[in-house]
Design an enzyme around this catalytic site. Sequence first.
Site, PDB file in Angstrom:
ATOM      1  N   GLU A 117      34.400  37.141  48.998  1.00  0.00           N
ATOM      2  CA  GLU A 117      35.237  35.941  48.958  1.00  0.00           C
ATOM      3  C   GLU A 117      35.990  35.716  50.263  1.00  0.00           C
ATOM      4  O   GLU A 117      36.232  34.579  50.670  1.00  0.00           O
ATOM      5  CB  GLU A 117      36.223  36.001  47.787  1.00  0.00           C
ATOM      6  CG  GLU A 117      35.568  35.902  46.412  1.00  0.00           C
ATOM      7  CD  GLU A 117      35.088  37.233  45.863  1.00  0.00           C
ATOM      8  OE1 GLU A 117      35.120  38.236  46.609  1.00  0.00           O
ATOM      9  OE2 GLU A 117      34.683  37.300  44.692  1.00  0.00           O
ATOM     10  N   PHE A 125      41.598  40.923  31.307  1.00  0.00           N
ATOM     11  CA  PHE A 125      40.613  41.387  32.273  1.00  0.00           C
ATOM     12  C   PHE A 125      40.493  40.392  33.436  1.00  0.00           C
ATOM     13  O   PHE A 125      40.347  39.194  33.223  1.00  0.00           O
ATOM     14  CB  PHE A 125      39.254  41.566  31.587  1.00  0.00           C
ATOM     15  CG  PHE A 125      38.164  41.979  32.542  1.00  0.00           C
ATOM     16  CD1 PHE A 125      38.214  43.222  33.170  1.00  0.00           C
ATOM     17  CD2 PHE A 125      37.109  41.127  32.844  1.00  0.00           C
ATOM     18  CE1 PHE A 125      37.225  43.606  34.057  1.00  0.00           C
ATOM     19  CE2 PHE A 125      36.116  41.507  33.730  1.00  0.00           C
ATOM     20  CZ  PHE A 125      36.176  42.744  34.342  1.00  0.00           C
ATOM     21  N   GLN A 126      40.544  40.901  34.632  1.00  0.00           N
ATOM     22  CA  GLN A 126      40.459  40.104  35.864  1.00  0.00           C
ATOM     23  C   GLN A 126      41.511  39.002  35.933  1.00  0.00           C
ATOM     24  O   GLN A 126      41.262  37.929  36.475  1.00  0.00           O
ATOM     25  CB  GLN A 126      39.047  39.525  36.048  1.00  0.00           C
ATOM     26  CG  GLN A 126      38.025  40.602  36.403  1.00  0.00           C
ATOM     27  CD  GLN A 126      36.710  40.054  36.917  1.00  0.00           C
ATOM     28  OE1 GLN A 126      36.298  38.968  36.546  1.00  0.00           O
ATOM     29  NE2 GLN A 126      36.041  40.827  37.773  1.00  0.00           N
ATOM     30  N   LYS A 140      39.895  29.212  32.681  1.00  0.00           N
ATOM     31  CA  LYS A 140      38.503  29.056  32.248  1.00  0.00           C
ATOM     32  C   LYS A 140      38.321  27.940  31.226  1.00  0.00           C
ATOM     33  O   LYS A 140      37.406  27.126  31.330  1.00  0.00           O
ATOM     34  CB  LYS A 140      38.012  30.387  31.660  1.00  0.00           C
ATOM     35  CG  LYS A 140      36.555  30.344  31.238  1.00  0.00           C
ATOM     36  CD  LYS A 140      36.081  31.685  30.698  1.00  0.00           C
ATOM     37  CE  LYS A 140      34.577  31.627  30.418  1.00  0.00           C
ATOM     38  NZ  LYS A 140      34.051  32.925  29.978  1.00  0.00           N
ATOM     39  N   MET A 147      41.695  46.510  71.980  1.00  0.00           N
ATOM     40  CA  MET A 147      43.071  46.114  72.261  1.00  0.00           C
ATOM     41  C   MET A 147      44.044  47.203  71.829  1.00  0.00           C
ATOM     42  O   MET A 147      45.047  47.466  72.498  1.00  0.00           O
ATOM     43  CB  MET A 147      43.387  44.777  71.575  1.00  0.00           C
ATOM     44  CG  MET A 147      44.709  44.168  71.988  1.00  0.00           C
ATOM     45  SD  MET A 147      44.806  43.846  73.767  1.00  0.00           S
ATOM     46  CE  MET A 147      44.175  42.180  73.876  1.00  0.00           C
TER      47      MET A 147
END
Lengths: 193, 565
Positions: free
Chosen positions: B50, B112-113, B162, B471
């Site tokens: 993602e 969940f999630q 959802k 760097m």
Amino acid sequence: MKHTVIALVEDRPGVLNRCASLFRRRGFNIDSLAVGTTEEPGISRMTIVVEDEGAPGIVEQVEKQLYKLIDVIDVANLTSAEAVMRELALVKVRCTSAQRREVLDLIDIFRGHVVDVSPAHLTAEIVAAEDRMTAFIENLRPYGILELVRTGRIAMMRGPQTNVVHELEPDSVLRFHTESGRRPEGELPYVSD
Amino acid sequence: MRMSGADIVLESLKRLGIDTIFGYPGGVVLPLYDRFPAHPEVRHILVRHEQGGGHAADGYARAKGALGCALATSGPGATNLVTAITNAMMDSVPTLFITGNVARNLLGKDGFQEADITGITMPVVKHNYLVMRAEDIAYTFAEAAYIATTNRPGPVHIDIPKDVFTEEAEFIWPESVSIRGYDAFPPLDEAMLRQAASYIDGAERPIIIAGHGVILSSAWDELKTFAEKTGIPVLNTLLGLGSISTDHALAYGMLGMHGSYEANHAASNADVIIGIGNRMDDRALGRFADFNPTAKIVHIDIDPAEHGKNIETHAAIVGDAKQALAALTSMVRQNTHAEWLRWIDDLRAEHSFSMAVPSGPELSVQHVLKRISEVNDDSVVIVTGVGQHQMWAAQHLKFTHPHQLITSGGLGTMGFEVPAALGAQVARPDATVWSICGDGGFQMTLQELATMVDENLPVKMAIMNNGYLGMVRQWQELFYADNYVSVAMSQPDFVKLAEAYGILGIRVESKDQVDDAIRTANAHPGPVILDFRVEAEGNVWPMVPAGAALKETVEAPERPQEVAR
């Protein structure tokens, strides 16, 4: 120095979180924050007391950063000269029946009211500006303050001036493609496209 | 017309002209994915992470000058977007991030999630929404896109449970939006413009600092006209590069921590500084208190909170850079500053050795970049990661047009280079896109190679492979007494890695191989990885140490024999 900042905000879930998160993230020192409904449904009013600790430009940043939040409709900085400022406190103080007369006199001097009483205690309410509030509390302290709660400052401009919302004209959703100077998709001036 | 929330989302995207979305599916967004086939006008590009999708949307937006869009599922999918969202916020990139969440009855129950993603993104977005009814979706998308693209652009995040995707509602597209707390096009303050014009007309040593805002508001023509009329030299911030062509007589390159000696000293010695669409950032200005305490500061920015945030502003102009520059140009007088330009030119002649391309036999990053710039024509799109290679790219590449350099400025996100280049290539399929990668950053997001293969995106990825986090190593050398800690890293064989993904891999170990490799990559129709084995311990010069003032710019320790800039 303390500043009183008014924010008119959309009455939506999370708006208080947005403001509080902003103060935390930018390290603004907030003395008190009072929120409530206004004359107009759907708009809440926050009164925020900001301590700038002598740093210049802090309150200006508070105002500007607050205004950047989409849910904040308007922001104003009220100085004490032009505004009425009050807060409310409830004080539960230890008070025997022998002391009751002098405590009542004190409350009277500060134009407070007794809202609850028992043989050993007394609860007073007072509406006052900060200085008088502090003086009241200090005068009660020797008796033994059992509990103290303050609402935080609320403020309103004196005279006919108001802090109210001005409606904006509705704007075209796709205006950014036509008027903001952004060109329609795919029509950027590339040298050799 | 009644339709499901999922269909309303896709209809809304179409109405907004969003034809590409970078996404990754998961449980709660399945109802939305189920409807993609019914809306073929919206191209879904399946990324591999993602964060990659988020940066791709960011790169897409910057390459195209349009709104970029990314999609993720709830919980881990959503939290993986956070870096990309923050990156878009810091660099003011117009982006729309969509996440699914658990069904409404499970919100707040730690299902969940589930992640409180609107709570998490709140401090790093321009605005965000949790949409609780299907009937609110269309308006929310219209408002979100309007907010993301107008005023100071930025990321807007929409979270949708959802069961809102499956709920049915009437699709009503709003042709206009009204947000009472948001003025997209604030009017210019005439008096402030006049004040600015009087500073500019009275200036003897003026400079312009042109930032990202010039590009975001398409104000490059106005910038050029303004600079030419007033004869004022133009410095760029990192993200402002491309707002004026490197070739222009008044273009004096980048200022800041790794800006040129002459740019930094011009900024420090100017009597009037005109900041345009920049945020007076510490990397550009050095220590604020000693940046240039005597100069009059004119600052054009559409975000009033940038005025006076870091340094005191004497003429604060709130407004779109395009409009403000046009108005200001009509108020100032025609002018030249020959003596001042000569002073800067003399400084450049005397001090350019810090930015010289090393002339030794070793393969240097500077040499590779110079060749990439010269072998390609001016239409090449450059995407970079973060670190030494990024600073060398800013110093050595030629930028002739806006939207040419795509780099992570404010947040400094290593790993931006691969997915952002992917997004840029999707936005501009006919352009040659070169991604200048660090060997560290490349390994953070290389999973998107698979996406490039799937979508046949011919990005040329030039890895500046020095086996170090360059760097960080430079700082450890200069400020931590050569105490190298956790900075050398082993690498996979990048050519074999390319082979594993089925793409072309080229190793370059010496200077004489560079041009051929670049030409081979350009001629190849698919993605290419170029593994440039560059010298291990090169340092970026000049340098303003963190916390120092611009006038304390440190030059390269040794003046090379041959100056070839």
